[in-house]
Design a protein around this motif. Structure first.
Motif, PDB file in Angstrom:
ATOM      1  N   ALA A  68       0.939  -1.218   0.002  1.00  0.00           N
ATOM      2  CA  ALA A  68      -0.168   0.044  -0.013  1.00  0.00           C
ATOM      3  C   ALA A  68       0.833   1.273  -0.106  1.00  0.00           C
ATOM      4  O   ALA A  68       0.649   2.390  -0.706  1.00  0.00           O
ATOM      5  CB  ALA A  68      -1.038   0.036   1.122  1.00  0.00           C
ATOM      6  N   ILE A  88      -2.937   4.117   6.706  1.00  0.00           N
ATOM      7  CA  ILE A  88      -2.724   2.574   6.611  1.00  0.00           C
ATOM      8  C   ILE A  88      -2.317   1.902   7.936  1.00  0.00           C
ATOM      9  O   ILE A  88      -0.916   2.140   8.082  1.00  0.00           O
ATOM     10  CB  ILE A  88      -1.818   2.074   5.290  1.00  0.00           C
ATOM     11  CG1 ILE A  88      -2.311   2.598   4.068  1.00  0.00           C
ATOM     12  CG2 ILE A  88      -1.711   0.822   5.034  1.00  0.00           C
ATOM     13  CD1 ILE A  88      -3.560   2.332   3.619  1.00  0.00           C
ATOM     14  N   GLY A 118      -9.701  -3.296   3.086  1.00  0.00           N
ATOM     15  CA  GLY A 118      -9.705  -1.889   3.182  1.00  0.00           C
ATOM     16  C   GLY A 118     -10.649  -1.182   4.355  1.00  0.00           C
ATOM     17  O   GLY A 118     -11.144  -0.109   3.806  1.00  0.00           O
ATOM     18  N   VAL A 122      -8.597   2.039   8.130  1.00  0.00           N
ATOM     19  CA  VAL A 122      -7.638   2.360   6.939  1.00  0.00           C
ATOM     20  C   VAL A 122      -8.671   3.673   6.453  1.00  0.00           C
ATOM     21  O   VAL A 122      -9.735   3.939   6.499  1.00  0.00           O
ATOM     22  CB  VAL A 122      -8.439   1.371   5.694  1.00  0.00           C
ATOM     23  CG1 VAL A 122      -7.734   1.913   4.409  1.00  0.00           C
ATOM     24  CG2 VAL A 122      -7.335   0.216   6.114  1.00  0.00           C
TER      25      VAL A 122
END
Length: 228
Positions: A68, A88, A118, A122
């Motif tokens: 990510a 993240i 996700g 997040v």
């Protein structure tokens, strides 16, 4: 799965096309197992052994976070204008977020499962998401977004729609290359193509579409109750 669908065994291509949460929960669970195992391999014990190692020392257990980051998530894009980094999450984020409560600092199995779809902690901006998909589409190069590609002279007095002479051209600015390889890219692209085809989660939206070939991904944004 969405709508309580019973999908049976699916591979990654199908999981992308039909948004199989169960598939990605399972993937997240396996990453957490490796997170724990990496801690135990370093000499620590118990299910929370992974928390004893710095996040950078989890090459597989924190692979979702590492990839990510390569695609620009968790950092500003460089475009300015109040651009936000998003989040993240990892263990170090949890420690920083809950400095006085050790119980909330642990990185648990469910955290990796939520990360894999996700959700949870997040946070991603629309621009980060667009930029990451652009990097995937172009073969793995992440660029800094630009609001202009050139500076021109004034167009005053010129015919409508005609721009003045180009004074300065703004060259693309590469942030990094992600190392995306065709053997990784191809099955993901095939899964994203399935999203807009019959049986995919966006098939209805593209049922009457007759333009150039497209691929895509549906998603679900979370917001806190009583907040715009």
């Amino acid at each position: 799965n969405a709508g309580g669908a019973v999908l049976g065994p699916v591979d990654m291509r199908t999981a992308l096309a039909v948004s199989s949460d169960v598939y990605y929960y399972s993937v997240g669970n396996e990453f957490w197992n490796r997170y724990r195992d990496e801690g135990q391999a370093a000499g620590y014990t118990g299910d929370l052994a992974g928390d004893k190692l710095p996040d950078a020392q989890h090459p597989v257990g924190n692979a979702i976070q590492h990839v990510a980051s390569e695609y620009g998530f968790g950092a500003t894009t460089g475009v300015g204008l109040g651009d936000q980094p998003g989040v993240i999450p990892n263990h170090e984020y949890r420690v920083k977020l809950n400095p006085t409560d050790p119980e909330l600092q642990f990185w648990r199995r469910g955290d990796s499962a939520s990360l894999a779809v996700g959700q949870g902690d997040v946070l991603v901006t629309p621009l980060q998401l667009a930029n990451a998909y652009a990097a995937f589409a172009n073969g793995g190069t992440l660029y800094q977004p630009r609001l202009a590609k050139a500076v021109t002279d004034s167009s005053a007095g010129l015919p409508p729609g005609q721009l003045g002479k180009v004074v300065t051209t703004l060259q693309p600015k590469t942030i990094r290359t992600t190392g995306l390889t065709p053997d990784v890219r191809t099955p993901i692209e095939e899964g994203l193509a399935g999203v807009v085809q019959e049986g995919g989660t966006a098939a209805g939206a593209f049922a009457d579409y007759t333009g150039p070939k497209v691929i895509g991904k549906t998603g679900t944004a979370e917001r806190r109750p009583n907040q715009d």
